[in-house]
Motif scaffolding. Structure first.
Motif: not given
Ligand code: ADP
Ligand code: MG
Length: 250
Positions: A94-108, A133-147
């Motif tokens: 439910q709560h995405f649990n991404l690493f906050p200090h890593r970009t989208a790409l680094e999380n993946v 595939r999940v429609g976020l090709a342009d967000k690879a270098d974005t940090y979770p807080a900006q998403l």
């Protein structure tokens, strides 16, 4: 892909799962619904090896979860064996649990490079495909807080897929989202289902259940109260408890 045979789980004297039996075939989507506290998350956590069942058997793709048979007896698995089993199962919370200090790409790429020891180049190429595939090709270098929440959850789905799971578990993936963001996450899940992924989904999105699920299971008080074809069950629930629960959702 999943076989639960009279699965029981207690926390101390609290009996949370009281004999759950169900089956998810390869490529199927099963939606699990039920009131808060009925044991839905606990069941998913048992499937993903985050909890160990006290009785009954749970199999994923033919492997007994949590126990090894040795000399005719069952022994609890070592953490290392458990981790190996869990590698093939993706889970989205439910709560995405991404690493906050890593970009989208680094999380993946985190798990493929750290757990599977994939080369960074290979992991990055795959991660870009998955973000696309999940429609976020342009967000690879974005940090979770900006998403947005919906974007973060889509990154979380891409991250789970990066390990090439044979089974995906979703625990109320849209419950923490603003209503206008729910659709984009369900859309990704719908496409995943259409691609043939086996999915066990705890959700109260009945439109999704009706259109995407092969089976609908209603849990209450640690037991399966009712299960069946989602369209039939939603149109004509058999148990009073199911009726009353569904009437509160609508
Ligand atoms: P659901 O996901 O259907 O809301 P849960 O599986 O989260 O239900 O919880 C079922 C019951 O198990 C609740 O009463 C909850 O308080 C209890 N429970 C869940 N995890 C634990 C735990 N680690 N220790 C003790 N009780 C727990
Ligand atoms: Mg829950």
């Amino acid at each position: 892909m999943v076989l639960a045979d009279r699965v029981c789980k207690n926390f101390g004297t609290l009996q949370v799962l009281k004999g759950i039996s169900l089956e998810v075939r390869r490529g199927e989507v099963l939606c699990l619904i039920g009131p808060s506290g009925s044991g839905k998350s606990t069941f998913l956590r048992c499937v993903n090896h985050l909890e160990i069942v006290n009785a009954g058997r749970l199999y994923v793709d033919g492997d007994l979860i949590g126990y090894r048979e040795r000399g005719g007896k069952l022994h609890e698995m070592s953490p290392r064996e458990a981790a190996l089993q869990r590698r093939d199962i993706g889970m989205v919370f439910q709560h995405f649990n991404l690493f906050p200090h890593r970009t989208a790409l680094e999380n993946v790429i985190e798990a493929p490079t750290q757990v599977k020891k994939q080369s960074k180049d290979k992991a990055v190429a795959r991660a870009k495909d998955l973000l696309d595939r999940v429609g976020l090709a342009d967000k690879a270098d974005t940090y979770p807080a900006q998403l947005s929440g919906g974007q973060q959850q889509r990154v979380a789905i891409a991250r789970a897929l990066a390990m090439d799971p044979k089974l995906m578990l979703f625990d109320e993936p849209t419950s923490a989202l603003d209503p206008e963001l729910v659709g984009e996450v369900l859309g990704v899940m719908r496409e995943l289902a259409a691609s043939g992924m086996t999915m066990l989904v705890v959700t109260h999105e009945m439109g999704f259940a009706r259109e995407v699920a092969d089976q609908l299971v209603f849990m209450d008080g640690g037991v399966v109260m009712e299960k069946g074809d989602p369209r039939e069950m939603l149109a004509d629930p058999q148990h009073e408890r199911t009726k009353s629960f569904l009437s509160k959702l609508l």
